[in-house]
Write a protein that holds these residues in place. Sequence first.
Motif, PDB file in Angstrom:
ATOM      1  N   PHE A 204       0.863  -1.153   0.022  1.00 13.84           N
ATOM      2  CA  PHE A 204       0.057   0.073   0.008  1.00 13.84           C
ATOM      3  C   PHE A 204       0.876   1.128   0.092  1.00 13.84           C
ATOM      4  O   PHE A 204       0.267   2.473   0.125  1.00 13.84           O
ATOM      5  N   ARG A 205       2.110   1.025  -0.121  1.00 16.03           N
ATOM      6  CA  ARG A 205       3.197   2.141  -0.323  1.00 16.03           C
ATOM      7  C   ARG A 205       3.145   3.131   0.947  1.00 16.03           C
ATOM      8  O   ARG A 205       3.031   4.399   0.880  1.00 16.03           O
ATOM      9  N   TRP A 206       2.931   2.478   2.161  1.00 16.52           N
ATOM     10  CA  TRP A 206       3.037   3.236   3.424  1.00 16.52           C
ATOM     11  C   TRP A 206       4.480   3.013   3.857  1.00 16.52           C
ATOM     12  O   TRP A 206       5.359   1.986   3.677  1.00 16.52           O
ATOM     13  N   ASN A 207       4.935   4.130   4.535  1.00 19.32           N
ATOM     14  CA  ASN A 207       6.268   4.120   5.041  1.00 19.32           C
ATOM     15  C   ASN A 207       6.282   4.638   6.395  1.00 19.32           C
ATOM     16  O   ASN A 207       7.635   5.018   6.934  1.00 19.32           O
ATOM     17  N   GLU A 555      18.208  16.757   6.965  1.00 21.03           N
ATOM     18  CA  GLU A 555      19.052  16.328   7.904  1.00 21.03           C
ATOM     19  C   GLU A 555      18.329  16.226   9.303  1.00 21.03           C
ATOM     20  O   GLU A 555      17.378  17.240   9.774  1.00 21.03           O
ATOM     21  N   GLY A 556      18.675  15.276  10.162  1.00 23.98           N
ATOM     22  CA  GLY A 556      18.004  15.016  11.328  1.00 23.98           C
ATOM     23  C   GLY A 556      16.669  14.402  11.504  1.00 23.98           C
ATOM     24  O   GLY A 556      16.079  14.395  12.415  1.00 23.98           O
ATOM     25  N   GLU A 557      16.295  14.133  10.090  1.00 19.46           N
ATOM     26  CA  GLU A 557      14.868  13.281  10.050  1.00 19.46           C
ATOM     27  C   GLU A 557      15.142  11.774   9.716  1.00 19.46           C
ATOM     28  O   GLU A 557      16.227  11.817   9.106  1.00 19.46           O
ATOM     29  N   PRO A 558      14.304  11.003   9.910  1.00 24.11           N
ATOM     30  CA  PRO A 558      14.347   9.539   9.378  1.00 24.11           C
ATOM     31  C   PRO A 558      14.178   9.717   7.862  1.00 24.11           C
ATOM     32  O   PRO A 558      13.954  10.683   7.226  1.00 24.11           O
ATOM     33  N   THR A 559      14.679   8.474   7.347  1.00 28.53           N
ATOM     34  CA  THR A 559      14.720   8.495   5.616  1.00 28.53           C
ATOM     35  C   THR A 559      13.651   8.580   5.104  1.00 28.53           C
ATOM     36  O   THR A 559      13.391   8.968   4.021  1.00 28.53           O
TER      37      THR A 559
END
Length: 994
Positions: A204-207, A555-559
């Motif tokens: 479902f293309r959730w991340n 920068e500083g955030e999850p991928t």
Amino acid sequence: MTLYSCCLILLLFTWNTAAYGPNQRAQKKGDIILGGLFPIHFGVAAKDQDLKSRPESVECIRYNFRGFRWLQAMIFAIEEINSSPTLLPNMTLGYRIFDTCNTVSKALEATLSFVAQNKIDSLNLDEFCNCSEHIPSTIAVVGATGSGISTAVANLLGLFYIPQVSYASSSRLLSNKNQFKSFLRTIPNDEHQATAMADIIEYFRWNWVGTIAADDDYGRPGIEKFREEAEERDICIDFSELISQYSDEEEIQQVVEVIQNSTARVIVVFSSGPDLEPLIKEIVRRNITGKIWLASEAWASSSLIAMPEFFRVIGSTIGFALKAGQIPGFREFLQKVHPKKSTNNGFAKEFWEETFNCYLPDGSKNSPASTAFHKGHEEGLGAGNGTAAFRPPCTGDENITSVETPYMDYTHLRISYNVYLAVYSIAHALQDIYTCTPGKGLFTNGSCADIKKVEAWQVLKHLRHLNFTNNMGEQVDFDEFGDLVGNYSIINWHLSPEDGSVVFEEVGHYNVYAKKGERLFINENKILWSGFSKEVPFSNCSRDCLPGTRKGIIEGEPTCCFECVDCPDGEYSDETDASACDKCPEDYWSNENHTSCIPKQIEFLSWTEPFGIALTLFAVLGIFLTSFVLGVFTKFRNTPIVKATNRELSYLLLFSLLCCFSSSLFFIGEPQNWTCRLRQPAFGISFVLCISCILVKTNRVLLVFEAKIPTSLHRKWWGLNLQFLLVFLCTFVQIVICVIWLYTAPPSSYRNHELEDEIIFITCHEGSLMALGFLIGYTCLLAAICFFFAFKSRKLPENFNEAKFITFSMLIFFIVWISFIPAYASTYGKFVSAVEVIAILAASFGLLACIFFNKVYIILFKPSRNTIEEVRCSTAAHAFKVAARATLRRSNVSRKRSNSLGGSTGSTPSSSISSKSNHEDPFPLPASAERQRQQQRGCKQKVSFGSGTVTLSLSFEEPQKNAMANRNAKRRNSLEAQNSDDSLMRHRALLPLQ
């Protein structure tokens, strides 16, 4: 000592029996006893043990109808086996089943009962203790439900190698055979379930998800495996929380706060129903909606959670369920349950009371059923419907089918079928022992176990090597980890339009046997989000990056939290959420939106583009003009002008100019290997041929007019053959340069991708710039020599004064090619060819115009100047000028000598040249009359020097008028020629017309 041991064991057994009275077990005698552990209740009552008195066993609360159905599945399977004529004939299976109350403590109490009975049998005390109520050893245990409970039970049973076959414990930790030696199960390992959860999220293309897990051996390993799978798929986890049914209110509040404040809409939950229930109740109280719940098998169909009053909060649940099985006759067996008929089932009485919210007359106030009601059965599914402090008595005639409870939900038998399969697995292991042939057994020297004295460890050995076909035609065999590999059904919670209950709609399946990428199947048309919507919810940290962009790290955030960055030129992405842009192939370039690659624009000096057409027209014009001049010279080939300009060399010069103009056409059009190898040699050889002709022509005239006395040697060197030989030798040098170039480093067509990214320039790779430099350098060297001779010949007679125009043409040639060098070096692509074409055309037009246009003009528009008299007059005038200079120079020298010797004056040589120092003709004729007289009678010119003016007078009569006049003129001229200068003058006057 023996008597003491007997008493001790009897005491232990008596204690165990007291702890589990008649109403707290299901028990039936048999030749072989199977143990069972089932959660008849959801939990135990919280009780503060202050130890001021003897501790009492905790009480179980909240009746579990599904747990009772699972227990019934075990009893049904045993009775079915006992009635089978082929499976364990002449053998009767018995059972001892206990309630775990969904807690470790109660499960261990029951397990101790199994172990204690086995220890009594191992002591062989029958000769000392005549126990009529003796129960055989428990050779295998079916259960338990939760993985945390099974872990504790497996540790204890493993000490005595009593096989344990679980029907619902799926924790992957239980596959560790070093720790859990006797544990097997008929439910798939959670490792596949965690992988399936990650596959659904990816589908479902959730991340961007949150995770919740039960704080036990089921939840923690399951969610850890999910994290591993999520990391491989670039799925980020916003929060991760642990829960338990025993968590206090403050801990539940904290978890709910995290869920409410999270931007993740998908929540993955690895938990059982009882552990999750307190959290769901608080979420319902706060009315936190819009979340998508991804449920593990343990609670995906839990009656505690799948309640209509919870549906507005968890209506978007997608969960996993075990593959449903078929148990023929089980429905009728469930309907036959009755407290009076089910004498071996101590749980039937409480079941009846909970189902019909009554109490049986023979039950006391302190019966478990009555106590359970007051302890809060109304809190969960299966609680009594009454709200009074007492229940009405049961009549015993109630109809079990008239009440809807999870007990009668036999439409999808999943856990019940696993229980059924577990019992049959043990039965088939016993059947293998029963039918074992000595010498082919699994034990030492191929020996077999005795079915009448079978021990638990022998049954475990046969279970590990089990292989049989179940009633559905499927092969059953445990792997080396004691697991059965199975498939999952994917369910979606719907609200029934008929009665408003929660139903589980199967929307897909997960096949663990399929290869990776083909295991998951989902029918999206069947899924209802939030109970009504067909649109897939969005649960991503960032919005999808459209095709043509890629994900950029913040920068500083999850991928998973990213910004969308446009693909650079030359790269593209044709999918959403591309991690990186792909480079276009070498001959392609990205389109405007960077969503695909399109062929690069091909550029070369084309015949069809305006610039190419213009250059072609100029080249054709040059060819036409050159051909026109050649035609004029051919038609008027016997006229004095044409003959005086060295007719044969002029023809060759015009041919070379034709080649020059034609060679420019090789630079237009798509470069091919053959055109690249032909164009530079054609250009170089054509120009060298042209300049060689001009050089030889200019040098010949100069030698004629500079020579002292014409001799036979001069005539030999001035011959036509030698002139062509010199032209050939000069051209041959250029040919040699071109041959060496083509042999060592031949030019070739080249697709240049480096000049501009989105354009392919098809050009000619010259192979060797040094060779090109030699070719142009040699041409310029000949042009420089030609310029030198032309400049030196600039004062020749007017008819021979093409040297002046040659000088101009060479100046133009140098200007063109000197300008060509920086222009060639600074341009690229098709403009390189264009610059060279322009240079070739400019130089060619300069040569053509300067050398031939003046003569063509005289031939076509001034025919009066294209006569013998005009040519001879001009030639003779030049000759007399030279003679006069020489005479005056000698006169000045003689005068200086005379003055130095004594002042005597020298006489001037006598001739027909009259000198008038500082005097002019007193009666000058008009210019037109003078020109006419010169054309009719001859010519008279004045030559001015620094010391005076010399008047020249020559007469040319028509040959047919008077031949005698010519002879007299010759005699007169011979008499007048008293020195070698006069003879040379006469030769020059006659030479051009020879």
